[in-house]
Design a protein around this motif. Structure first.
Motif, PDB file in Angstrom:
ATOM      1  N   ASN A  74       0.889  -1.153   0.000  1.00  0.00           N
ATOM      2  CA  ASN A  74       0.000   0.000   0.000  1.00  0.00           C
ATOM      3  C   ASN A  74       0.929   1.204   0.000  1.00  0.00           C
ATOM      4  O   ASN A  74       1.454   1.580   1.044  1.00  0.00           O
ATOM      5  CB  ASN A  74      -0.915   0.015   1.220  1.00  0.00           C
ATOM      6  N   VAL A  99      -2.340  -2.450  -3.018  1.00  0.00           N
ATOM      7  CA  VAL A  99      -3.608  -2.426  -2.300  1.00  0.00           C
ATOM      8  C   VAL A  99      -3.883  -1.033  -1.744  1.00  0.00           C
ATOM      9  O   VAL A  99      -2.951  -0.275  -1.446  1.00  0.00           O
ATOM     10  CB  VAL A  99      -3.660  -3.462  -1.149  1.00  0.00           C
ATOM     11  N   HIS A 100      -5.174  -0.735  -1.621  1.00  0.00           N
ATOM     12  CA  HIS A 100      -5.620   0.520  -1.025  1.00  0.00           C
ATOM     13  C   HIS A 100      -6.873   0.261  -0.211  1.00  0.00           C
ATOM     14  O   HIS A 100      -7.738  -0.518  -0.634  1.00  0.00           O
ATOM     15  CB  HIS A 100      -5.920   1.564  -2.104  1.00  0.00           C
ATOM     16  N   ASN A 103     -11.278   3.300  -2.388  1.00  0.00           N
ATOM     17  CA  ASN A 103     -11.292   3.188  -3.847  1.00  0.00           C
ATOM     18  C   ASN A 103     -10.666   4.465  -4.396  1.00  0.00           C
ATOM     19  O   ASN A 103     -11.335   5.498  -4.482  1.00  0.00           O
ATOM     20  CB  ASN A 103     -12.721   3.008  -4.350  1.00  0.00           C
ATOM     21  N   VAL A 124      -5.934  -3.985  -5.761  1.00  0.00           N
ATOM     22  CA  VAL A 124      -7.198  -4.156  -5.042  1.00  0.00           C
ATOM     23  C   VAL A 124      -7.407  -2.915  -4.188  1.00  0.00           C
ATOM     24  O   VAL A 124      -6.498  -2.504  -3.473  1.00  0.00           O
ATOM     25  CB  VAL A 124      -7.184  -5.408  -4.126  1.00  0.00           C
ATOM     26  N   GLY A 125      -8.597  -2.350  -4.244  1.00  0.00           N
ATOM     27  CA  GLY A 125      -8.892  -1.195  -3.416  1.00  0.00           C
ATOM     28  C   GLY A 125     -10.377  -1.027  -3.189  1.00  0.00           C
ATOM     29  O   GLY A 125     -11.200  -1.553  -3.935  1.00  0.00           O
ATOM     30  N   PHE A 127     -12.101  -1.843  -0.374  1.00  0.00           N
ATOM     31  CA  PHE A 127     -12.737  -2.804   0.533  1.00  0.00           C
ATOM     32  C   PHE A 127     -12.203  -2.706   1.960  1.00  0.00           C
ATOM     33  O   PHE A 127     -12.287  -3.661   2.725  1.00  0.00           O
ATOM     34  CB  PHE A 127     -12.555  -4.230   0.007  1.00  0.00           C
ATOM     35  N   SER A 131      -9.189  -5.309   1.491  1.00  0.00           N
ATOM     36  CA  SER A 131      -8.339  -5.112   0.313  1.00  0.00           C
ATOM     37  C   SER A 131      -7.002  -5.811   0.494  1.00  0.00           C
ATOM     38  O   SER A 131      -6.469  -6.421  -0.438  1.00  0.00           O
ATOM     39  CB  SER A 131      -8.107  -3.619   0.052  1.00  0.00           C
ATOM     40  N   TYR A 132      -6.465  -5.734   1.705  1.00  0.00           N
ATOM     41  CA  TYR A 132      -5.196  -6.405   1.999  1.00  0.00           C
ATOM     42  C   TYR A 132      -5.356  -7.928   1.908  1.00  0.00           C
ATOM     43  O   TYR A 132      -4.505  -8.612   1.342  1.00  0.00           O
ATOM     44  CB  TYR A 132      -4.704  -6.047   3.402  1.00  0.00           C
ATOM     45  N   GLY A 135      -5.758  -8.928  -1.697  1.00  0.00           N
ATOM     46  CA  GLY A 135      -4.469  -8.792  -2.364  1.00  0.00           C
ATOM     47  C   GLY A 135      -3.520  -9.923  -2.015  1.00  0.00           C
ATOM     48  O   GLY A 135      -2.841 -10.483  -2.877  1.00  0.00           O
TER      49      GLY A 135
END
Length: 147
Positions: A74, A99-100, A103, A124-125, A127, A131-132, A135
């Motif tokens: 991230n 990842v984030h 969004n 991936v972002g 969530f 997200s992590y 990911g």
């Protein structure tokens, strides 16, 4: 056993206290704990690293070249302009997932631009802490298929 370097960029040490309406109330320690719980179900070791300093992140990425099989990152605010972090990820050539928590494409225009994503296998972002997890699972799946 695979080793994944998890990098948290600038200001992520303030999670749980900063802009909760955007980033949620989970702390960085809680996110790391969640990832550790997920990792226990897979043949993977996680190494966690957080820094507010671009050079420290670059040094950690370069050191991972000989010790890790993948990177989950991230990049925080470095997402939008750090060609140096992008170049480090490209140089080490490890499968990387960006990842984030939020969004980034639904926020201010400048946040929708990422210089990091083009050197990653995925992004991936949006969530939150999941997200992590998503990911990490995507990265593990990629490593399994790579064989």
């Amino acid at each position: 056993m695979a080793k994944i370097l998890v990098i948290h960029g600038p200001n992520l040490n303030l999670l749980g206290r900063r802009e909760r309406s955007i980033y949620g109330s989970d702390t960085l320690e809680e996110i790391n704990h969640l990832l550790s719980e997920v990792a226990r179900r897979h043949p993977v070791e996680l190494e966690f690293f957080q820094s507010n300093h671009e050079g420290a992140i670059i040094d950690k990425i370069q050191a991972a070249m000989d010790t890790a099989q993948g990177i989950l990152i991230n990049p925080g605010g470095f997402t939008h302009y750090s060609i140096a972090i992008r170049d480090a990820l490209s140089a080490v050539a490890l499968p990387t997932v960006e990842v984030h928590l939020s969004n980034i494409h639904a926020r201010e225009d400048f946040r929708g631009h990422t210089v990091i994503a083009p050197v990653c296998i995925g992004q991936v972002g949006g969530f939150g802490k999941q997200s992590y997890v998503l990911g990490l699972l995507g990265l593990l799946r990629h490593l399994e298929q790579k064989g």
